[in-house]
Design a protein around this motif. Structure first.
Motif, mmCIF file in Angstrom:
data_model
loop_
_atom_site.group_PDB
_atom_site.id
_atom_site.type_symbol
_atom_site.label_atom_id
_atom_site.label_comp_id
_atom_site.label_asym_id
_atom_site.label_seq_id
_atom_site.Cartn_x
_atom_site.Cartn_y
_atom_site.Cartn_z
ATOM 1 N N SER A 92 0.887 -1.308 -0.118
ATOM 2 C CA SER A 92 0.155 0.073 -0.009
ATOM 3 C C SER A 92 0.769 1.215 0.015
ATOM 4 O O SER A 92 0.286 2.351 -0.515
ATOM 5 N N ARG A 93 2.142 1.091 0.453
ATOM 6 C CA ARG A 93 2.948 2.316 0.189
ATOM 7 C C ARG A 93 4.009 2.241 -0.991
ATOM 8 O O ARG A 93 4.781 3.148 -0.995
ATOM 9 N N SER A 94 4.165 1.271 -1.591
ATOM 10 C CA SER A 94 5.106 1.054 -2.595
ATOM 11 C C SER A 94 4.798 1.211 -4.071
ATOM 12 O O SER A 94 3.706 1.233 -4.245
ATOM 13 N N ALA A 95 6.032 1.441 -4.713
ATOM 14 C CA ALA A 95 5.686 1.466 -6.327
ATOM 15 C C ALA A 95 7.140 0.581 -6.918
ATOM 16 O O ALA A 95 7.976 0.634 -6.178
ATOM 17 N N LEU A 96 6.736 -0.089 -8.154
ATOM 18 C CA LEU A 96 7.597 -1.012 -8.722
ATOM 19 C C LEU A 96 8.418 -0.165 -9.725
ATOM 20 O O LEU A 96 7.886 0.522 -10.474
ATOM 21 N N LEU A 97 9.706 0.027 -9.647
ATOM 22 C CA LEU A 97 10.491 0.724 -10.721
ATOM 23 C C LEU A 97 11.277 -0.118 -11.592
ATOM 24 O O LEU A 97 12.009 -0.846 -11.076
ATOM 25 N N ILE A 98 10.863 -0.145 -12.832
ATOM 26 C CA ILE A 98 11.616 -1.302 -13.836
ATOM 27 C C ILE A 98 12.496 -0.364 -14.827
ATOM 28 O O ILE A 98 12.320 0.469 -15.601
ATOM 29 N N HIS A 99 13.780 -0.618 -14.245
ATOM 30 C CA HIS A 99 15.041 0.672 -14.503
ATOM 31 C C HIS A 99 15.603 0.187 -15.940
ATOM 32 O O HIS A 99 16.387 -0.698 -16.129
ATOM 33 N N ASP A 136 5.711 5.879 -0.382
ATOM 34 C CA ASP A 136 6.892 6.621 -0.107
ATOM 35 C C ASP A 136 8.027 5.280 0.234
ATOM 36 O O ASP A 136 8.873 5.401 0.934
ATOM 37 N N GLN A 137 7.764 4.371 -0.848
ATOM 38 C CA GLN A 137 8.606 3.159 -0.920
ATOM 39 C C GLN A 137 8.861 2.990 -2.512
ATOM 40 O O GLN A 137 7.942 2.856 -3.168
ATOM 41 N N LEU A 138 10.192 2.634 -2.819
ATOM 42 C CA LEU A 138 10.236 2.432 -4.196
ATOM 43 C C LEU A 138 11.060 1.037 -4.302
ATOM 44 O O LEU A 138 12.405 0.989 -3.788
ATOM 45 N N VAL A 139 10.491 0.208 -4.920
ATOM 46 C CA VAL A 139 11.174 -1.192 -5.157
ATOM 47 C C VAL A 139 11.804 -1.140 -6.656
ATOM 48 O O VAL A 139 11.109 -1.070 -7.460
ATOM 49 N N ILE A 140 13.235 -1.275 -6.686
ATOM 50 C CA ILE A 140 13.826 -0.957 -7.735
ATOM 51 C C ILE A 140 14.476 -2.461 -8.499
ATOM 52 O O ILE A 140 14.985 -3.188 -7.699
ATOM 53 N N CYS A 141 14.278 -2.507 -9.708
ATOM 54 C CA CYS A 141 14.795 -3.673 -10.458
ATOM 55 C C CYS A 141 15.346 -3.078 -11.732
ATOM 56 O O CYS A 141 14.895 -2.063 -12.275
ATOM 57 N N GLY A 142 16.092 -3.985 -12.579
ATOM 58 C CA GLY A 142 16.742 -3.429 -13.956
ATOM 59 C C GLY A 142 17.993 -3.289 -14.076
ATOM 60 O O GLY A 142 18.915 -4.096 -13.557
ATOM 61 N N ILE A 143 18.581 -2.365 -14.784
ATOM 62 C CA ILE A 143 20.032 -2.278 -15.021
ATOM 63 C C ILE A 143 20.305 -0.834 -15.185
ATOM 64 O O ILE A 143 19.451 0.013 -15.395
ATOM 65 N N TYR A 144 21.463 -0.496 -14.982
ATOM 66 C CA TYR A 144 22.885 -1.289 -14.465
ATOM 67 C C TYR A 144 22.545 -1.007 -12.861
ATOM 68 O O TYR A 144 22.475 0.008 -12.376
ATOM 69 N N ALA A 145 23.126 -2.143 -12.128
ATOM 70 C CA ALA A 145 22.882 -1.903 -10.580
ATOM 71 C C ALA A 145 23.611 -0.852 -9.810
ATOM 72 O O ALA A 145 23.099 -0.278 -9.156
ATOM 73 N N HIS A 146 24.833 -0.667 -10.396
ATOM 74 C CA HIS A 146 25.951 0.267 -9.744
ATOM 75 C C HIS A 146 25.901 1.675 -10.242
ATOM 76 O O HIS A 146 26.508 2.558 -9.851
ATOM 77 N N ILE A 147 25.026 1.776 -11.307
ATOM 78 C CA ILE A 147 24.964 2.989 -11.851
ATOM 79 C C ILE A 147 23.443 3.642 -11.665
ATOM 80 O O ILE A 147 23.302 4.465 -10.736
ATOM 81 N N GLY A 148 22.614 3.580 -12.629
ATOM 82 C CA GLY A 148 21.324 4.108 -12.463
ATOM 83 C C GLY A 148 20.381 3.552 -11.353
ATOM 84 O O GLY A 148 19.893 4.299 -10.575
ATOM 85 N N CYS A 149 20.370 2.226 -10.894
ATOM 86 C CA CYS A 149 19.578 1.716 -9.831
ATOM 87 C C CYS A 149 20.112 2.403 -8.719
ATOM 88 O O CYS A 149 19.525 2.508 -7.918
#
Length: 295
Positions: free
Chosen positions: A29-36, A145-158
């Motif tokens: 209820s607080r989160s969104a999923l970011l596909i990066h 107020d929560q962001l679940v992050i997945c995608g590429i690249y981990a050490h740059i944009g994510c």
């Protein structure tokens, strides 16, 4: 100057993750999923039929299914093909021209993750998904107020997006087996930084086990009952080790079962189940992914 050819490596497991400094818990209820940045342009540097890309695609599909089931907004970032020198600025010095109009299809998100009509696609201008975008307003307006992050690249944009979220009082969660990177070392560096400096690190199975629960609990007995409803066999003669195809189970019935299981938080694919198509075989496969389940 451009992104180099990238090697494949094994995705991290839950027991190899850095220890989180905070005890934040994902709340649908607080989160969104970011596909990066899951665009053809970026995944192509891993080569054709990359095992690493296939692995994170599978996990991101599961995360997106979880988000849809739990009414969690799904947000994509995607770099444009038309970037002026002023728009791209220092990125030109670091990475070259990037996406260009010469190859417009490379801007597309990989087919397995094509955005739905109700998903949000943000134009990506810099490492952080917040830069020159409406991401913060979207989260605020939907009380997230929560962001679940997945995608590429981990050490740059994510990683940069996770740090930027933290500085905006948005709790970031990086899904360790749903991000990919230039190397195993840089992948783990990104996970350690998030876990100890700006967020929380988790894995796909932990995320998709959270959220709306059915009163029905997934058990071996439930699986047994579902199979008996589909096959023409007297229960007393049913063999838990027999090939279910020999009992007449067809692909349409199998897909129906997969759909039912997803509602109970169990996410298996047709390919997973084809490995050992028997009641006992399936139950062992399911326990490997969901060891918390009991007989």
């Amino acid at each position: 100057m451009t992104i180099p050819s990238l090697d494949n490596y094994t995705l991290p497991l839950d027991n190899s993750l850095p220890v989180n400094k905070v005890d934040w818990q994902i709340d649908p209820s607080r989160s969104a999923l970011l596909i990066h940045d899951m665009q053809q342009y970026f995944v192509r540097f891993f080569g054709e039929n990359s095992s690493l890309v296939n692995g994170i695609e599978k996990n991101i599909v599961a995360l997106r299914n979880w988000a849809k089931q739990n009414k969690v907004p799904v947000i994509y970032t995607a770099q444009p093909t038309e970037q002026s020198a002023e728009d791209r600025a220092l990125l030109n010095d670091m990475w070259g021209p990037g996406l260009t109009k010469a190859h417009p299809t490379l801007q597309n998100v990989v087919p397995a993750l094509t955005p739905d009509s109700d998903d949000i696609v943000l134009v990506k201008w810099r490492y952080s998904a917040f830069y020159r975008s409406e991401l913060q307003e979207i989260l605020k307006n939907s009380n997230r107020d929560q962001l679940v992050i997945c995608g590429i690249y981990a050490h740059i944009g994510c990683l940069t997006t996770a740090l930027d979220a933290f500085m905006r009082d948005i709790q970031p969660f990086m899904v360790a087996d749903a991000v990919a990177d230039f190397s195993r070392e840089e992948h783990h560096m990104a996970l350690k930084y998030v876990a100890t400096r700006c967020g929380s690190v988790t894995v796909t199975n932990n995320v998709i086990s959270i959220g709306s629960k059915s009163e029905e609990i997934f058990t071996k007995a439930l699986l047994h009952g579902q199979l008996l409803e589909l096959i023409d066999e007297d229960p007393q003669f049913f063999d838990a080790d027999e090939n279910l195809i020999d009992y007449g189970l067809d692909s349409a019935q199998l897909m129906g079962l997969i759909s039912k299981w997803q509602k109970l938080g169990v996410h298996m694919t047709f390919e997973d189940l084809a490995v050992s198509p028997s009641l006992n075989g399936w139950w062992q496969l399911i326990l490997q992914k969901y060891p918390h389940l009991k007989g």
